[in-house]
Design a protein around this motif. Structure first.
Motif, short mmCIF file in Angstrom:
data_model
loop_
_atom_site.label_atom_id
_atom_site.label_comp_id
_atom_site.label_asym_id
_atom_site.label_seq_id
_atom_site.Cartn_x
_atom_site.Cartn_y
_atom_site.Cartn_z
N LEU A 266 0.93 -1.11 0.00
CA LEU A 266 0.04 0.01 -0.06
C LEU A 266 0.96 1.27 0.03
O LEU A 266 0.47 2.43 -0.72
N ILE A 267 1.85 1.33 0.85
CA ILE A 267 2.87 2.48 0.68
C ILE A 267 3.37 2.73 -0.69
O ILE A 267 3.41 3.81 -1.21
N THR A 268 3.73 1.50 -1.39
CA THR A 268 4.12 1.61 -2.69
C THR A 268 3.07 2.17 -3.51
O THR A 268 3.15 3.01 -4.72
N ALA A 269 1.91 1.51 -3.35
CA ALA A 269 0.67 2.02 -4.39
C ALA A 269 0.48 3.65 -3.99
O ALA A 269 0.30 4.38 -5.02
N ALA A 270 0.48 4.17 -2.67
CA ALA A 270 0.39 5.67 -2.48
C ALA A 270 1.51 6.40 -3.19
O ALA A 270 0.99 7.43 -3.77
N SER A 271 2.61 5.68 -3.12
CA SER A 271 3.82 6.76 -3.78
C SER A 271 3.62 6.58 -5.02
O SER A 271 3.98 7.79 -5.99
N ALA A 272 3.12 5.42 -5.94
CA ALA A 272 3.12 5.54 -7.33
C ALA A 272 1.97 6.35 -7.93
O ALA A 272 2.18 7.31 -8.76
N ILE A 273 0.79 6.50 -7.20
CA ILE A 273 -0.35 7.14 -7.48
C ILE A 273 0.14 8.59 -7.32
O ILE A 273 0.04 9.44 -8.30
N GLY A 274 0.56 9.12 -6.13
CA GLY A 274 1.15 10.40 -5.87
C GLY A 274 2.07 10.82 -6.92
O GLY A 274 1.94 11.92 -7.43
N THR A 275 3.15 10.07 -7.19
CA THR A 275 4.34 10.58 -8.00
C THR A 275 3.59 10.53 -9.50
O THR A 275 4.04 11.60 -10.07
N GLY A 276 2.72 9.77 -10.03
CA GLY A 276 2.17 9.72 -11.26
C GLY A 276 1.37 11.03 -11.41
O GLY A 276 1.49 11.70 -12.51
N ILE A 277 0.68 11.34 -10.50
CA ILE A 277 -0.30 12.63 -10.65
C ILE A 277 0.57 13.82 -10.59
O ILE A 277 0.49 14.79 -11.45
N TRP A 278 1.53 13.77 -9.69
CA TRP A 278 2.46 14.97 -9.47
C TRP A 278 3.41 15.34 -10.72
O TRP A 278 3.34 16.27 -11.34
N THR A 279 3.94 14.07 -11.14
CA THR A 279 4.59 14.45 -12.52
C THR A 279 3.75 14.56 -13.99
O THR A 279 4.07 15.54 -14.49
N MET A 280 2.34 13.99 -13.94
CA MET A 280 1.50 14.51 -14.79
C MET A 280 1.26 16.05 -14.88
O MET A 280 1.50 16.66 -15.75
N HIS A 281 1.00 16.65 -13.46
CA HIS A 281 0.87 17.92 -13.50
C HIS A 281 2.05 18.78 -14.23
O HIS A 281 1.65 19.91 -14.67
N PHE A 282 3.10 18.50 -13.54
CA PHE A 282 4.10 19.39 -13.77
C PHE A 282 4.85 19.16 -15.14
O PHE A 282 5.44 20.14 -15.71
#
Length: 269
Positions: A47-63
């Motif tokens: 779940l930690i990996t899932a959260a980091s992946a979703i958060g990182t993906g969304i942040w990277t998408m935005h920027f």
């Protein structure tokens, strides 16, 4: 009013940002599916990996999308601490939603609360990232479009978590990831449509870092993390595969098969 260009490099940044959103969603959903098939430390680490992946993906998408954002009449800079904080907020709030789904006893309630928390995390990251923007002038928002972007974020997050709870096959997860990526991109560009800039010409140097000085290298680094972690998860045996190994008299290597043996700050091993 300053003229806003959301695709200064043509289709490159919208398409690349969508790809990053899809990769983050696919990895996050896959890790959540893996988590629901385990217990204890293994579930926590997945779940930690899932959260980091979703958060990182969304942040990277935005920027990545913001690399194509330009305002006529002014340069653009980014407040570095606030930009980094937006990444941490995305991971923490999305993590709260994912953990609620992963450990909640009532799946229906967990889905609603987790979807709301994750969606608000996506929206918080977006607008905190926008707050890090520095330019000559002032930024205003259309409240109706802002509200719509938040609704899109919550609906997209809830749908993604529902998929993690109910869809198990890799093909179905891939389709859900494409839909999730489209929803996250829609949320971003809806939020950007809410932006209006009043340019105030000034000769003073803007504080902060340019996109190429800071955003681009960080986005490349986080994108590399997503690709490497995706490969690792794809190669990591599932619970069913581990059971097959055991029944065949060939126990899975605990260093590679059990996510609980991995440090909690990295991808489960």
């Amino acid at each position: 009013m300053g003229h806003l260009d959301h695709a200064a490099f043509g289709l490159l940044t919208p398409v690349l940002s969508y790809v990053m959103a899809v990769i983050g969603a696919a990895l996050g959903l896959r890790c959540t599916v893996r988590a629901l098939g385990t217990t204890g430390r293994s579930r926590r680490n997945w779940l930690i990996t899932a959260a980091s992946a979703i958060g990182t993906g969304i942040w990277t998408m935005h920027f990545v999308a913001m690399l194509g954002f330009a305002v006529r009449g002014t340069d653009i800079r980014y407040n570095v601490p606030l930009t980094i904080l937006s990444l941490l907020v995305a991971m923490l709030v999305v993590g709260a939603g994912v953990f609620w789904v992963g450990f909640g006893r009532d799946r229906g309630k967990a889905l609603l609360v987790g979807g709301l928390a994750t969606g608000l995390g996506v929206a918080s990251m977006h607008y905190m990232g926008m707050a890090a923007l520095r330019l000559h002038g002032s930024v205003r928002y259309d409240p109706l479009l802002v509200a719509l972007s938040v609704v899109i974020a919550v609906v997209a997050a809830t749908a993604a978590l529902w998929a993690a709870l109910n869809i198990k096959s890799p093909l179905a997860v891939a389709v859900a990831s494409l839909v999730m990526g489209a929803a996250v991109s829609s949320m971003h560009y809806t939020g950007m449509r809410a932006v209006a800039v009043q340019v105030t010409p000034a000769g003073a140097e803007l504080p902060g870092a340019t996109a190429m000085q800071f955003i681009f290298p960080l986005a490349v680094g986080l994108g590399s993390y997503l690709f490497v972690t995706s490969a690792f998860v794809a190669l990591s045996p599932t619970a069913g595969e581990r059971a097959a190994y055991t029944s065949a008299g060939r126990p899975a290597d605990p260093e590679t098969a059990d996510p609980a043996t991995a440090p909690s700050t990295t991808a489960p091993a």
